[in-house]
Structure formats: C-alpha cells, structure tokens
Design an enzyme around this catalytic site. Sequence first.
Site, mmCIF file in Angstrom:
data_model
loop_
_atom_site.group_PDB
_atom_site.id
_atom_site.type_symbol
_atom_site.label_atom_id
_atom_site.label_comp_id
_atom_site.label_asym_id
_atom_site.label_seq_id
_atom_site.Cartn_x
_atom_site.Cartn_y
_atom_site.Cartn_z
ATOM 1 N N ARG A 42 32.176 18.856 -4.519
ATOM 2 C CA ARG A 42 32.019 17.585 -3.804
ATOM 3 C C ARG A 42 30.638 17.593 -3.148
ATOM 4 O O ARG A 42 30.460 18.052 -2.026
ATOM 5 C CB ARG A 42 33.118 17.405 -2.750
ATOM 6 C CG ARG A 42 33.081 16.036 -2.067
ATOM 7 C CD ARG A 42 34.208 15.915 -1.049
ATOM 8 N NE ARG A 42 34.252 14.570 -0.487
ATOM 9 C CZ ARG A 42 33.536 14.172 0.554
ATOM 10 N NH1 ARG A 42 32.705 15.017 1.158
ATOM 11 N NH2 ARG A 42 33.640 12.935 0.999
ATOM 12 N N SER A 114 42.345 10.349 -4.842
ATOM 13 C CA SER A 114 42.669 10.430 -3.419
ATOM 14 C C SER A 114 43.519 9.230 -3.024
ATOM 15 O O SER A 114 43.183 8.092 -3.364
ATOM 16 C CB SER A 114 41.392 10.442 -2.579
ATOM 17 O OG SER A 114 40.631 11.604 -2.823
ATOM 18 N N LYS A 143 35.623 15.000 6.956
ATOM 19 C CA LYS A 143 35.174 13.696 6.483
ATOM 20 C C LYS A 143 35.043 12.757 7.665
ATOM 21 O O LYS A 143 36.030 12.460 8.353
ATOM 22 C CB LYS A 143 36.169 13.120 5.467
ATOM 23 C CG LYS A 143 36.207 13.837 4.146
ATOM 24 C CD LYS A 143 37.108 13.136 3.160
ATOM 25 C CE LYS A 143 36.548 11.806 2.727
ATOM 26 N NZ LYS A 143 37.384 11.130 1.708
#
Length: 218
Positions: A42, A114, A143
């Site tokens: 990521r 997700s 996040k």
Amino acid sequence: MSKLFSKPVIYFIMGSQNAAGRDPLEVLESTLIGGISCFQLREKGAGALTGELLLDFAAECQRLCRAYNVPFIVNDDVELARTLDADGIHIGQEDMEANAARRLVGPDKILGVSVHSLEEAGKALLSGADYVGMGPVFDTQSKADAKSPAGISGIMAVKSRYPGLPVIGIGGITPDNAGQVWSAGADGVAVISAIAHAKNIPLQIRRFNESIKAGAEK
C-alpha cells in the site's frame, strides 16, 4: 484462494514510508520469516514512491514474497499489478468499481475490496470479490480518513449474511484484541503498524497467532 484462507490469515500491509524508519524490505522479510499469510503493498500518502522507484520497490517486494510462497497483493494500482503480474489487487470504496477491477486483472487473480457495511460487502461479493477487508474494527491511527469503527458486530453481521465470503478484519487490531476478531467469525486480521513498528517482528506475529488460537478456543 482456498490456499489463502485455509487457516487464520495474518495479512500484512505496508508501504515504503511506514516502516518506522527501517529498511522496508528488511521489515517485509522479517514478516515473511515470521509467517505472514499475505502481503499487500500500500504505497500511499506523504513520501510515497512513484514511477520507476515504485516499480523497482514493488518488484523487490514481489521477489521476497515469491521466495517465501506468500501472495503479493497491490493496493489500488491496477496497472502496477498487471505490469508485475501480481497475485492480486485490493481496492477501496473510493477507487474503481470492483467489477471493473475484475475485468482488468482477469478471473484468476485475487480481488479484495475494503468495506464498512453489510451493504458494501454484498455489493463486493456480487462484483466478484474474493474477500473483503472489513473495518475499521477498532479505532486506528494508520488511516487519517478512516471511518468510525464498524466493530466486532460488523464482522458478525457480514459473516451471518454471507457465510461464504471471506472477511479480513482491519483497523486497530493488536495481539490483545485479534482473538476477538477471530471469535466474531473473521477469516483473519490485517495489520499495519502493530507489526511494522514492532521491535521483534517474528515474535509479534507469533503473539497474533497465539491470540487468534485463544479466540478460537473460546
């Protein structure tokens, strides 16, 4: 896919910029030695690699994963996944539609999505997702744009409605609460900082596995 979900999954997520100041490739190899089940690259946020630097880094990550026979998943970047012939792609709700991603990567690649709700999980399943990442389960600092926690109840609701859909819990998961996530019916846990920032990474992964084992025995 059956291989990926044949046992409790420790799904590690990392980019070059969140390895706690260490060499990210060394961190990744430590997780592979420790026994992670899957790795997702990521590469987002401040300091993220782009262009040839990203391609080179991703290729090295893939090389390590293949050496340990661990699936290599790319977050969001379908073109990068296709260029490297990665094992799969993971997309969020703000990325392209899951059915479009499936058309691009083909039927044989792993597709993860997700989700935050039962409705999103159902849509992902209909769009060809092989698994969903459900969360955040708990509060998370990984996040900045994370939604409010879906909680253990969110995982239970998805597994109750769609028992055949593999669910990976993500968000704020540590060795102290991983067993709760497994007890709720999750097929595994996705972890970023709780593994990447650990002083002894193989030991931390062992603690996750012990927590999941304890949750399974309850």
